[in-house]
Design a protein around this motif. Structure first.
Motif, PDB file in Angstrom:
ATOM      1  N   ASN A   1      -0.315  11.397  -5.006  1.00 39.89           N
ATOM      2  CA  ASN A   1      -1.096  12.590  -5.303  1.00 39.89           C
ATOM      3  C   ASN A   1      -1.866  12.400  -6.603  1.00 39.89           C
ATOM      4  N   VAL A   2      -3.127  12.785  -6.596  1.00 42.27           N
ATOM      5  CA  VAL A   2      -3.994  12.638  -7.767  1.00 42.27           C
ATOM      6  C   VAL A   2      -4.648  13.974  -8.075  1.00 42.27           C
TER       7      VAL A   2
ATOM      8  N   ILE B   1       0.740   5.842  -0.775  1.00 46.62           N
ATOM      9  CA  ILE B   1      -0.043   7.060  -0.989  1.00 46.62           C
ATOM     10  C   ILE B   1       0.519   7.826  -2.182  1.00 46.62           C
TER      11      ILE B   1
ATOM     12  N   LYS C   1       0.852  -1.186   0.000  1.00 45.27           N
ATOM     13  CA  LYS C   1       0.000   0.000   0.000  1.00 45.27           C
ATOM     14  C   LYS C   1       0.888   1.236   0.000  1.00 45.27           C
TER      15      LYS C   1
ATOM     16  N   ASP D   1       2.821   9.917  -8.554  1.00 42.86           N
ATOM     17  CA  ASP D   1       2.146  11.194  -8.323  1.00 42.86           C
ATOM     18  C   ASP D   1       1.742  11.849  -9.648  1.00 42.86           C
TER      19      ASP D   1
ATOM     20  N   GLU E   1      -7.679  15.982  -9.460  1.00 43.93           N
ATOM     21  CA  GLU E   1      -9.105  15.792  -9.731  1.00 43.93           C
ATOM     22  C   GLU E   1      -9.551  16.655 -10.904  1.00 43.93           C
TER      23      GLU E   1
ATOM     24  N   VAL F   1      -5.343  15.820  -4.536  1.00 43.83           N
ATOM     25  CA  VAL F   1      -5.718  15.100  -3.323  1.00 43.83           C
ATOM     26  C   VAL F   1      -4.840  13.854  -3.202  1.00 43.83           C
ATOM     27  N   GLN F   2      -4.766  13.303  -2.003  1.00 41.86           N
ATOM     28  CA  GLN F   2      -3.998  12.092  -1.773  1.00 41.86           C
ATOM     29  C   GLN F   2      -4.903  10.865  -1.826  1.00 41.86           C
ATOM     30  N   LYS F   3      -4.393   9.830  -2.484  1.00 41.00           N
ATOM     31  CA  LYS F   3      -5.164   8.602  -2.664  1.00 41.00           C
ATOM     32  C   LYS F   3      -4.289   7.402  -2.293  1.00 41.00           C
ATOM     33  N   GLN F   4      -4.884   6.456  -1.594  1.00 36.58           N
ATOM     34  CA  GLN F   4      -4.145   5.249  -1.222  1.00 36.58           C
ATOM     35  C   GLN F   4      -4.328   4.185  -2.298  1.00 36.58           C
ATOM     36  N   GLU F   5      -3.213   3.595  -2.730  1.00 39.08           N
ATOM     37  CA  GLU F   5      -3.237   2.529  -3.727  1.00 39.08           C
ATOM     38  C   GLU F   5      -2.844   1.209  -3.068  1.00 39.08           C
TER      39      GLU F   5
END
Length: 332
Positions: A178-179, A176, A174, A214, A181, A187-191
């Protein structure tokens, strides 16, 4: 005090009357010099900052007809685009179409559509069609032209034990990122991803997840690269596809023979007997096929090399010395 726009020409170290070819040449030269992957950790942060500024300058200057439109202030903000006030400039006429004015075509209406900016307009027209309704779907995301620069890959470490690299395993990871929108906010998103470690993989083996790094406005998403790191093992040391085991035995056992047992990397118990052999300094016992698996070659394994360390006595009595002299006299 007002913001001061960055001088993109100064960033690329070129005069303000430079041609498109000169801009491209300067960018390639500087990008090669300041690419973060070519710098050690001590100067990587500086290289990343330089590379980002060089890329930003090239993006802004690469479209010759609109230089200066994307001036960026030092605090990261952008001045208002003059296109909204002045309209889209006319494009040069082409053979068979000398009188057509592209500023009055559907492309102009598309560029002025609420929520669209000049960048959207550029990608739609550069996609190879004057009809935006055909170029719109995915034009911004799929374009791989000079304005969509891909940042360097983001490297992450994946630690594995020798047992995991011997048998193979599945690692759930897992991270984190940056994505960007649709509204332009970051925003930060967990993969979550799964890595299947194959038997025999070595330290430094790379696993790449394309486009899962990112995201930054105006850039393609970076790749994420995980590289294998071996955890230190208490018993074995890996050398290529071989395993090295250090065994410590006393001098009397080295001279008269001994038997000792140990567990292989796979957990199986193994016994080695030395009855008719003298274990001397530098002696090495090779057990074929008990090393690490060879990646990509089914059923093939390296060897186990047992290296002996002989423990000598720290003191001897006079009687012991005399007996040893008699016993070892003539030994070769």
């Amino acid at each position: 005090m007002g913001n001061t726009p960055l001088d993109f020409y100064e960033v690329l170290s070129i005069p303000k009357d430079s041609s498109t070819a000169e801009i491209r040449s300067a960018y390639k030269s500087l990008a090669k010099k300041w690419h973060p992957d070519k710098h050690p950790p001590s100067s990587k942060a500086e290289a990343e900052a330089k590379f980002k500024a060089i890329t930003q300058a090239y993006e802004a200057l690469s479209v010759q007809e609109h230089r200066g439109v994307f001036g960026v202030y030092k605090d990261g903000s952008r001045p208002a685009s003059p296109l909204k006030k002045e309209g889209i400039p006319k494009y040069p006429s082409t053979p068979g179409n000398q009188s057509k004015d592209y500023s009055r075509s559907k492309t102009t209406n598309y560029a002025r559509t609420p929520g669209r900016d000049f960048k959207d307009f550029y990608y739609s027209t550069m996609a190879g069609s004057n009809k935006p309704e055909k170029a719109r779907p995915g034009a911004f995301k799929s374009h791989s032209g000079p304005l969509r620069v891909k940042p360097p890959p983001e490297e992450r470490k994946l630690e594995c034990t020798l047992e995991e690299l011997c048998r193979g395993c599945k690692k759930e990871i897992k991270f984190i990122r940056n994505v960007v929108e649709k509204n332009g906010m970051i925003v930060q998103k967990q993969e979550s991803q799964t890595i299947r470690v194959k038997p025999g993989w070595k330290k430094g083996t790379k696993i790449t997840f394309e486009g899962l790094g990112d995201e930054r406005p105006g850039c393609l998403p970076a790749d994420v690269v995980f590289f294998i790191a071996e955890k230190e093992h208490p018993t074995f040391k890996r050398v290529g596809n071989d395993l090295v085991l250090k065994a410590e035995i006393p001098l009397v056992s080295a001279l008269t023979g001994c038997t000792f047992s140990f567990r292989l990397i796979g957990g199986e118990k193994m016994t080695c007997a030395f009855e008719d052999e003298v274990v001397y300094p530098g002696y090495e016992k090779v057990v074929k096929g008990q090393g690490m698996p060879v990646a990509g070659e089914k059923g093939v394994r390296g060897d186990l090399r047992i290296k002996f360390q002989i423990t000598f006595p720290t003191q001897l009595s006079s009687a012991q010395r005399s007996e040893l002299v008699e016993i070892l006299k003539g030994a070769t």
